[in-house]
Motif scaffolding. Structure first.
Motif, PDB file in Angstrom:
ATOM      1  N   PRO A  60      15.160 -26.631   9.031  1.00  0.00           N
ATOM      2  CA  PRO A  60      14.519 -27.673   8.219  1.00  0.00           C
ATOM      3  C   PRO A  60      13.740 -27.080   7.052  1.00  0.00           C
ATOM      4  N   PHE A  61      13.810 -27.761   5.909  1.00  0.00           N
ATOM      5  CA  PHE A  61      13.087 -27.360   4.709  1.00  0.00           C
ATOM      6  C   PHE A  61      12.083 -28.436   4.334  1.00  0.00           C
ATOM      7  N   ALA A  62      11.016 -28.017   3.655  1.00  0.00           N
ATOM      8  CA  ALA A  62      10.045 -28.943   3.067  1.00  0.00           C
ATOM      9  C   ALA A  62       9.611 -28.359   1.734  1.00  0.00           C
ATOM     10  N   TRP A  63       9.641 -29.189   0.697  1.00  0.00           N
ATOM     11  CA  TRP A  63       9.226 -28.751  -0.634  1.00  0.00           C
ATOM     12  C   TRP A  63       8.218 -29.745  -1.183  1.00  0.00           C
ATOM     13  N   PHE A  64       7.133 -29.228  -1.769  1.00  0.00           N
ATOM     14  CA  PHE A  64       6.075 -30.063  -2.316  1.00  0.00           C
ATOM     15  C   PHE A  64       5.896 -29.781  -3.813  1.00  0.00           C
ATOM     16  N   GLY A  65       5.453 -30.802  -4.548  1.00  0.00           N
ATOM     17  CA  GLY A  65       5.089 -30.621  -5.947  1.00  0.00           C
ATOM     18  C   GLY A  65       6.229 -30.107  -6.806  1.00  0.00           C
ATOM     19  N   ASP A  66       5.935 -29.128  -7.665  1.00  0.00           N
ATOM     20  CA  ASP A  66       6.966 -28.611  -8.567  1.00  0.00           C
ATOM     21  C   ASP A  66       8.078 -27.892  -7.810  1.00  0.00           C
ATOM     22  N   MET A  68       1.344 -35.945  -5.402  1.00  0.00           N
ATOM     23  CA  MET A  68       2.487 -35.035  -5.321  1.00  0.00           C
ATOM     24  C   MET A  68       3.697 -35.727  -4.699  1.00  0.00           C
ATOM     25  N   CYS A  69       4.869 -35.243  -5.087  1.00  0.00           N
ATOM     26  CA  CYS A  69       6.101 -35.666  -4.429  1.00  0.00           C
ATOM     27  C   CYS A  69       6.496 -34.614  -3.398  1.00  0.00           C
ATOM     28  N   PHE A  70       7.413 -34.986  -2.509  1.00  0.00           N
ATOM     29  CA  PHE A  70       7.893 -34.044  -1.498  1.00  0.00           C
ATOM     30  C   PHE A  70       9.339 -34.353  -1.176  1.00  0.00           C
ATOM     31  N   VAL A  71      10.038 -33.356  -0.654  1.00  0.00           N
ATOM     32  CA  VAL A  71      11.404 -33.512  -0.162  1.00  0.00           C
ATOM     33  C   VAL A  71      11.497 -32.841   1.197  1.00  0.00           C
ATOM     34  N   LEU A  72      12.040 -33.552   2.164  1.00  0.00           N
ATOM     35  CA  LEU A  72      12.323 -33.007   3.484  1.00  0.00           C
ATOM     36  C   LEU A  72      13.834 -32.925   3.647  1.00  0.00           C
ATOM     37  N   GLY A 129      -3.329 -31.702   2.021  1.00  0.00           N
ATOM     38  CA  GLY A 129      -3.801 -30.550   2.778  1.00  0.00           C
ATOM     39  C   GLY A 129      -2.758 -29.937   3.682  1.00  0.00           C
ATOM     40  N   VAL A 130      -1.725 -30.712   4.062  1.00  0.00           N
ATOM     41  CA  VAL A 130      -0.642 -30.193   4.900  1.00  0.00           C
ATOM     42  C   VAL A 130       0.194 -29.218   4.085  1.00  0.00           C
ATOM     43  N   THR A 131       0.626 -28.124   4.690  1.00  0.00           N
ATOM     44  CA  THR A 131       1.469 -27.153   3.991  1.00  0.00           C
ATOM     45  C   THR A 131       2.949 -27.427   4.256  1.00  0.00           C
ATOM     46  N   ARG A 168       2.477 -23.809   0.214  1.00  0.00           N
ATOM     47  CA  ARG A 168       2.048 -24.843  -0.741  1.00  0.00           C
ATOM     48  C   ARG A 168       1.481 -26.044   0.000  1.00  0.00           C
ATOM     49  N   ARG A 169       0.294 -26.483  -0.448  1.00  0.00           N
ATOM     50  CA  ARG A 169      -0.363 -27.624   0.194  1.00  0.00           C
ATOM     51  C   ARG A 169      -0.095 -28.915  -0.581  1.00  0.00           C
ATOM     52  N   LEU A 170       0.079 -29.970   0.151  1.00  0.00           N
ATOM     53  CA  LEU A 170       0.320 -31.279  -0.438  1.00  0.00           C
ATOM     54  C   LEU A 170      -0.976 -31.809  -1.040  1.00  0.00           C
TER      55      LEU A 170
END
Length: 290
Positions: free
Chosen positions: A74-80, A104-108, A48-50, A98-100
């Motif tokens: 800072p960047f955050a990427w979720f999913g594809d 799903m995977c994520f990158v910070l 639910g977090v974006t 994009r919501r988690l």
């Protein structure tokens, strides 16, 4: 191997390693701080977090920890989006709505600056089960070993890039760092001395960053080198002594993973600045389990 003192042995054609042991300690401390903040945010993440909420939280963690400026926001990427699927413009790198979701995977990714010292780190994680992520996460160890080995051999940077590409193909993955602006797998990190306003960003990069990077680009190009590590003509030179933020980024389908950390390159050696990092501990734990 982690070391605290640089080697010497520069020739007339090789620039000297620009940092002393105290400088390396400061860079290492900042890199540790950045990873701690990323781990704190990763522990806070839930479905639910974006991406925007995660990037804001990461920035707040860093500022509360004493960060004064940023090499980039800072960047955050979720999913594809961790694999940069369908990325066409630099604006798509910025955090989105994009919501988690579960699985799903994520990158910070963050690049804090304190007293001019800079770190640039990438932290990969997942929510719930994701077997593809598990496999890639373990394979990333080979990239870390390959890069430092090739740099120690003083191979031209574009050839090291090609060796990473070959390993990615061997694993059956996609090269995703080629999607970054300039197709870079890394860039030099210096102690910033620019006097622009701290905390002010332009196109995602700090004003002081742009001043310093612009000066370095001009200086290095005059010497036939580049502070940006890519696969083109400008990287057809031996590794320049200094610190390099290196970020091999691989993907498979909609899963993208990377690590990013500082590589120390002296006149005749290379080693990662610190081995006490989340991805290294993950590999050591997996090895002990096996």
């Amino acid at each position: 191997m982690t070391a605290t003192t640089p080697t010497t042995g520069a020739t007339a054609d090789t620039p000297r390693f620009p940092f002393d042991a105290q400088d390396l300690d400061r860079f290492r401390e900042l890199q540790q701080l950045a990873y701690r903040c990323a781990e704190n945010v990763a522990a806070w993440l839930e479905p639910g977090v974006t991406e925007r909420e995660a990037a804001r939280r990461l920035r707040r963690e860093l500022v509360d920890a004493g960060v004064q400026d940023f090499f980039h926001v800072p960047f955050a990427w979720f999913g594809d989006r961790t694999a940069f699927r369908h990325f066409r413009t630099p604006l798509q790198f910025f955090a989105s709505g994009r919501r988690l979701e579960e699985g799903m995977c994520f990158v910070l990714d963050c690049a804090p600056v304190v007293d001019g010292y800079t770190a640039d780190i990438g932290y990969a994680g997942k929510i719930g089960d994701n077997p593809i992520w598990d496999r890639i996460a373990l394979d990333l160890r080979e990239y870390r070993e390959l890069i430092v080995q090739q740099v120690r051999e003083r191979r031209p940077l574009n050839e090291v890039y090609a060796a990473v590409d070959a390993l990615i193909a061997k694993h059956g993955y996609d090269n995703r760092h080629r999607v970054y602006p300039g197709r870079v797998i890394g860039h030099q990190v210096t102690r910033m001395t620019a006097r622009g306003p701290a905390g002010v960003n332009l196109f995602g990069f700090g004003v002081r960053t742009l001043q310093t990077l612009g000066r370095e680009l001009v200086s290095e190009r005059l010497q036939g080198r580049s502070p940006l590590w890519a696969d083109g003509r400008s990287s057809r030179h031996a590794p320049t002594p200094g610190l390099w933020a290196v970020e091999p980024h691989v993907g498979f389908r909609d899963v993208g993973l990377k690590f990013e950390e500082l590589l120390v390159v002296t006149e005749d050696d290379a080693y990662w600045l610190d081995d006490d990092l989340p991805h290294v501990r993950r590999w050591e734990s997996a090895g002990a389990t096996r």
